[in-house]
Design an enzyme around this catalytic site. Structure first.
Site, PDB file in Angstrom:
ATOM      1  N   ARG A  37     -21.816 -34.947 102.915  1.00 14.29           N
ATOM      2  CA  ARG A  37     -21.595 -36.201 103.606  1.00 14.29           C
ATOM      3  C   ARG A  37     -22.912 -36.745 104.156  1.00 14.29           C
ATOM      4  O   ARG A  37     -23.859 -36.005 104.391  1.00 14.29           O
ATOM      5  CB  ARG A  37     -20.670 -35.921 104.783  1.00 14.29           C
ATOM      6  CG  ARG A  37     -19.637 -36.946 105.062  1.00 14.29           C
ATOM      7  CD  ARG A  37     -18.478 -36.370 105.875  1.00 14.29           C
ATOM      8  NE  ARG A  37     -18.815 -35.258 106.741  1.00 14.29           N
ATOM      9  CZ  ARG A  37     -19.025 -35.357 108.063  1.00 14.29           C
ATOM     10  NH1 ARG A  37     -18.982 -36.516 108.656  1.00 14.29           N
ATOM     11  NH2 ARG A  37     -19.280 -34.283 108.788  1.00 14.29           N
ATOM     12  N   GLU A  87      -8.894 -44.900 102.529  1.00 16.39           N
ATOM     13  CA  GLU A  87      -7.623 -45.197 103.188  1.00 16.39           C
ATOM     14  C   GLU A  87      -7.799 -46.540 103.886  1.00 16.39           C
ATOM     15  O   GLU A  87      -8.752 -46.712 104.634  1.00 16.39           O
ATOM     16  CB  GLU A  87      -7.335 -44.150 104.264  1.00 16.39           C
ATOM     17  CG  GLU A  87      -6.859 -42.831 103.748  1.00 16.39           C
ATOM     18  CD  GLU A  87      -6.639 -41.879 104.924  1.00 16.39           C
ATOM     19  OE1 GLU A  87      -5.695 -42.097 105.713  1.00 16.39           O
ATOM     20  OE2 GLU A  87      -7.436 -40.946 105.061  1.00 16.39           O
ATOM     21  N   LYS A 131     -13.346 -43.474 113.665  1.00 15.79           N
ATOM     22  CA  LYS A 131     -12.544 -44.658 113.914  1.00 15.79           C
ATOM     23  C   LYS A 131     -12.078 -44.707 115.357  1.00 15.79           C
ATOM     24  O   LYS A 131     -12.127 -45.723 116.024  1.00 15.79           O
ATOM     25  CB  LYS A 131     -11.299 -44.585 113.031  1.00 15.79           C
ATOM     26  CG  LYS A 131     -11.285 -45.563 111.926  1.00 15.79           C
ATOM     27  CD  LYS A 131     -10.217 -45.187 110.934  1.00 15.79           C
ATOM     28  CE  LYS A 131     -10.805 -44.324 109.865  1.00 15.79           C
ATOM     29  NZ  LYS A 131      -9.870 -43.847 108.865  1.00 15.79           N
TER      30      LYS A 131
END
Ligand SMILES: *[C@@H]1O[C@H](CO)[C@@H](O)[C@H](O)[C@H]1NC(C)=O
Length: 838
Positions: free
Chosen positions: A489, A264, A499
């Site tokens: 992950r 994204e 973020k």
């Protein structure tokens, strides 16, 4: 093609043709899996009558090369026309082309040369007639190992790779090369286990039991062939609701692996993303497939142009080139049309419930199955009208959503009527104000994967539950259904990746921007000087499995250190200079010393530095009190100077009258015959204006861990170590710095230019006006200038530096210019330290 409707590969009519030319049955079945390749093979065999040639029957391996040739031809950019194909076929039949590698070279050769083909040139270029005896192979490799000053088993992988680029070995059998390298290592360094760790793993490293730590890279097969990635399905094996989807898919992709990296564009990538990049681009590349960079831009409220640029730049910096760059927004129209179709199939409805009502009806909190809302059973015609109204801007955000009509009795919340479309009042960076409705991730992702004919949709395990809705939607719309597979992950401990948290650190001034080298965003790691290859080998060594990799920062740093150990040139550098006057040398004494840039890698070359009466050593290498286990300088003590002709002995020292600090040492050079070899050597730089020595460093930035704790808590701001950035002024480095800097930048520019030219001539890379595209500048920055300050640490030049000479033409002797500013970043210490600020 007549092959559609065929269900069983084993009954393909091409198979008997292939076995007739000598291919084994299982390989023949494998070969015809791609209809395109099967058609090509049929044509080749029949055109040249390969199946009817008595006395010239090929073996399984040769016949396999015919299959390889067919594979190459169907994907060739410009198909070699006859008689070029015939030429290559005959070379295979005659046993002159012996490996897939040679066949590949042959196809390239005939593609780019006119007929008639020049036999001799073809033979040289494609390795026809190449032969090498085991003894010759051994000698070549042994020579290489000696000349490249290889240090031990830890370099095995590097040497195997490097051996392939030795011109004499260009056509040697890969497996033989590998075995021979191992044999040379065995003879030279002894058995692998006994020779073991040159560089010790830090003691605390083997982290959590759950961390997926796999064995040393050199001792195992490619990461793409075993474990999680080794077990993925073959293209075409993913089940489809209609069998012809498989045929069509294979026809379009030629049976290749097609993947995508779909970030994204709403933030900077961090080290966790490097795994996604490595897995998607790497897996495709390993299988000769393709990987898209797809910006998943369905959330116009959060996207910013800078992120688009930065994402491409980071993908390239890590060493990959996207096959095509696409956007989810490329498909807005198609997605919209399918949404209408979904309503018509009674598989979606417009819902006017509030977010709270939806949440409540989904019953997530209470642990019950959800209840249907009143809108779920509204007539199709009504939903169609309402959806048009959503699209036409009749509704404000949140007043209406298009929801999928999934299965409320399923235990998986991903099946509980997810939202497909919502109304948003934001202009989109690409479609501007064309759309008032935007598709959600859940709706978009699987469909765009389908449109792009992705064979393997690889994502992290967080999305396991989404696989069901992914498949549900593809099947509900009856479109090609890619297979989603989930890996664990990568998470680094002791830092924050989210973020929101990084944003807070930036905005509140705890760090100096998103690329502050104390962060683990990729732009920060790059700025700090971490080589991209070190990141890739770190990720690759961790392996890919389905479990979460929770890795300590110290382990990452160890990886970086290992990478730099054999690649970074070494310069003499003093961090905190202490002046030394060598009293028995004349004022104008100067000796030019030539020294290697790396003790073991001769290829890195040498530098020449002056040695004079006035030198500087590191203040840490002098003490007033001597002790038995101390071997460096103290009054009356002798120490060696790296590369200098003789050791020095401290005869006296001067102190600052006010502070009492030692400010200068007086030493004597020991050139008498009776002087013993010193027990320790230290680094130094000389004062010699004529050579521009030493090079004065305006700022040296040493980064310690940003957080005091290994697990920064919810109140992570309280965990920030106020001393995590240490700035040292006035450090010095030898004059060899300039030529190294100039050379590093020059090489980086050349490499980048070559790569970029290649990338931009490939199919599918012609960008639209608004699409970020590959440029040479993307890959070159000050951080390309890296070195080890001998006995100090690894450093790279910071982007804030100004070094005018780097832009001067080659050939001009580089030196400091007026207005220059030299800032160094410490990439990593030489040994593991406590990690915390002192
Ligand atoms: C995907 O495959 C379909 C056929 O199944 C084809 O029509 C379409 O053009 C392909 N799309 C891309 C982007 O390759």
């Amino acid at each position: 093609m007549s092959k559609s409707g065929k269900t069983d590969a084993a009954s393909d009519p091409v198979i008997p043709l292939l076995t007739a030319i000598g291919l084994s049955q299982p390989k023949a079945i494998e070969a015809v899996k791609s209809p395109k390749i099967a058609a090509e093979l049929k044509d080749i065999v029949e055109t040249y009558g390969l199946h009817t040639r008595a006395g010239e029957k090929m073996d399984d391996k040769q016949a396999g090369l015919i299959v390889a040739l067919a594979g190459q031809l169907v994907k060739a950019d410009s198909r070699p026309e006859e008689p070029k194909r015939a030429y290559v076929v005959e070379k295979i039949v005659a046993g002159q082309l012996k490996s897939v590698d040679q066949v590949t070279a042959a196809v390239k050769y005939v593609e780019s040369h006119p007929t008639p083909i020049d036999d001799a040139d073809f033979d040289t270029q494609c390795g026809v007639g190449f032969s090498i005896t085991a003894a010759e192979l051994y000698d070549q490799i042994a020579n290489y190992v000696t000349s490249a000053a290889v240090s031990g088993w830890s370099n095995l992988g590097q040497v195997i790779n490097a051996a392939r680029s030795i011109p004499e070995l260009r056509w040697a059998n890969t497996l033989e090369v590998k075995n021979t390298v191992e044999k040379v290592f065995l003879d030279k360094f002894g058995a692998k286990e006994a020779a073991k760790p040159k560089v010790k793993e830090p003691k605390k490293a083997p982290a959590k039991a759950q961390a997926s730590v796999e064995p040393e890279p050199s001792s195992r097969k490619s990461i793409f062939e075993e474990g999680f990635l080794g077990q993925l399905h073959k293209p075409g094996e993913n089940p489809q609701i209609r069998p012809e989807f498989k045929e069509k898919h294979l026809a379009v992709t030629g049976g290749q692996v097609w993947t995508r990296f779909p970030p994204e564009p709403n933030g900077y990538l961090h080290i966790g993303h490097s795994k996604a990049i490595f897995v998607n681009f790497g897996y495709a590349a390993h299988h000769g497939g393709k990987c898209y960079l797809r910006y998943d831009d369905t959330n116009p409220e959060k996207e910013e142009a800078q992120y688009f640029e930065s994402i491409l730049e980071m993908v390239r910096w890590l060493g990959f080139e996207p096959w095509k760059i696409t956007y989810s927004s490329d498909y807005f129209q198609q997605l919209y049309e399918l949404a209408v179709e979904l309503i018509k199939r009674d598989k979606a409805y417009v819902c006017h419930c509030s977010q709270e009502e939806i949440k409540a009806s989904r019953g997530e909190k209470s642990g019950q199955l959800p209840t249907a809302c009143v809108h779920r059973t509204r007539p199709i015609s009504e939903s169609l009208v309402e959806f048009e109204k959503m699209k036409d801007g009749f509704y404000r955000p949140k007043e209406a959503n298009l929801r999928m009509k999934q299965d409320l009795t399923d235990g998986n919340p991903q099946m509980w009527d997810l939202t497909a479309y919502r109304v948003l009042d934001s202009p989109h960076h690409r479609t501007h104000d064309k759309w008032k409705i935007y598709p959600t991730y859940d709706y978009t992702h699987c469909l765009v994967d389908s449109f792009e004919n992705i064979s393997h949709s690889l994502c992290t395990v967080e999305f396991v539950a989404s696989r069901q809705s992914y498949e549900w939607l593809c099947d509900a719309l009856e479109v090609y259904r890619p297979r989603q597979s989930e890996y664990g992950r990568l998470n680094l401990e002791g830092t924050v990746m989210s973020k929101r948290k990084i944003m807070e650190l930036v905005q509140k001034g705890y760090v100096n921007g998103w690329d502050d080298p104390r962060l683990y965003t990729l732009i920060a790691l790059r700025r700090r000087g971490v080589p991209p290859g070190a990141i890739i080998s770190f990720v690759s060594n961790l392996g890919v499995s389905t479990s979460l990799s929770n890795i300590e920062i110290s382990r990452f740093e160890q990886s970086v250190r290992q990478h730099l150990e054999g690649t970074a040139p070494r310069l003499l550098m003093v961090l905190r200079p202490l002046k030394v006057t060598i009293e028995n040398l004349l004022e104008d004494y100067v000796l030019m010393v030539e020294k290697p840039l790396h003790p073991k890698v001769a290829a890195l070359g040498t530098t020449t530095i002056p040695f004079t009466r006035n030198i500087y050593i590191d203040a840490e290498d002098f003490r007033l009190e001597d002790s038995k286990d101390y071997f460096r300088l103290a009054p009356g003590k002798t120490v060696g100077l790296f590369q200098a002709p003789h050791p020095i002995t401290c005869t006296s020292y001067k102190t600052d009258p006010t502070s009492g600090q030692v400010v200068e040492l007086i030493c004597r050079m020991e050139d008498g015959a009776e002087v013993k070899k010193p027990k320790a050597y230290i680094q130094w730089v000389a004062e010699h204006a004529a050579s521009g020595s030493p090079v004065r460093i305006d700022e040296t930035r040493v980064f310690h861990q940003l957080f005091k704790s290994d697990q920064p808590s919810k109140n992570f701001l309280d965990d920030v170590d106020p001393n995590s950035l240490e700035v040292i002024k006035g450090a010095m480095v030898e004059v060899g710095f300039w030529s190294l800097a100039k050379r590093s930048i020059g090489e980086a520019r050349r490499e980048s230019k070559e790569r970029t030219e290649k990338a931009s001539t490939r199919e599918g890379t012609s960008p639209g006006d608004d699409t970020p595209h590959a440029t040479s500048e993307q890959l070159v920055g000050n951080e390309c200038i890296r070195f080890q300050g001998l006995r100090v640490a690894y450093f790279a030049v910071d982007k804030d530096s100004r070094l005018a000479c780097l832009d001067e033409p080659e050939g001009v002797e580089p030196a400091r210019k007026q207005g220059d500013l030299l800032i160094l970043n410490r990439i990593v210490s030489l040994k593991e330290d406590s990690g915390k600020a002192a």
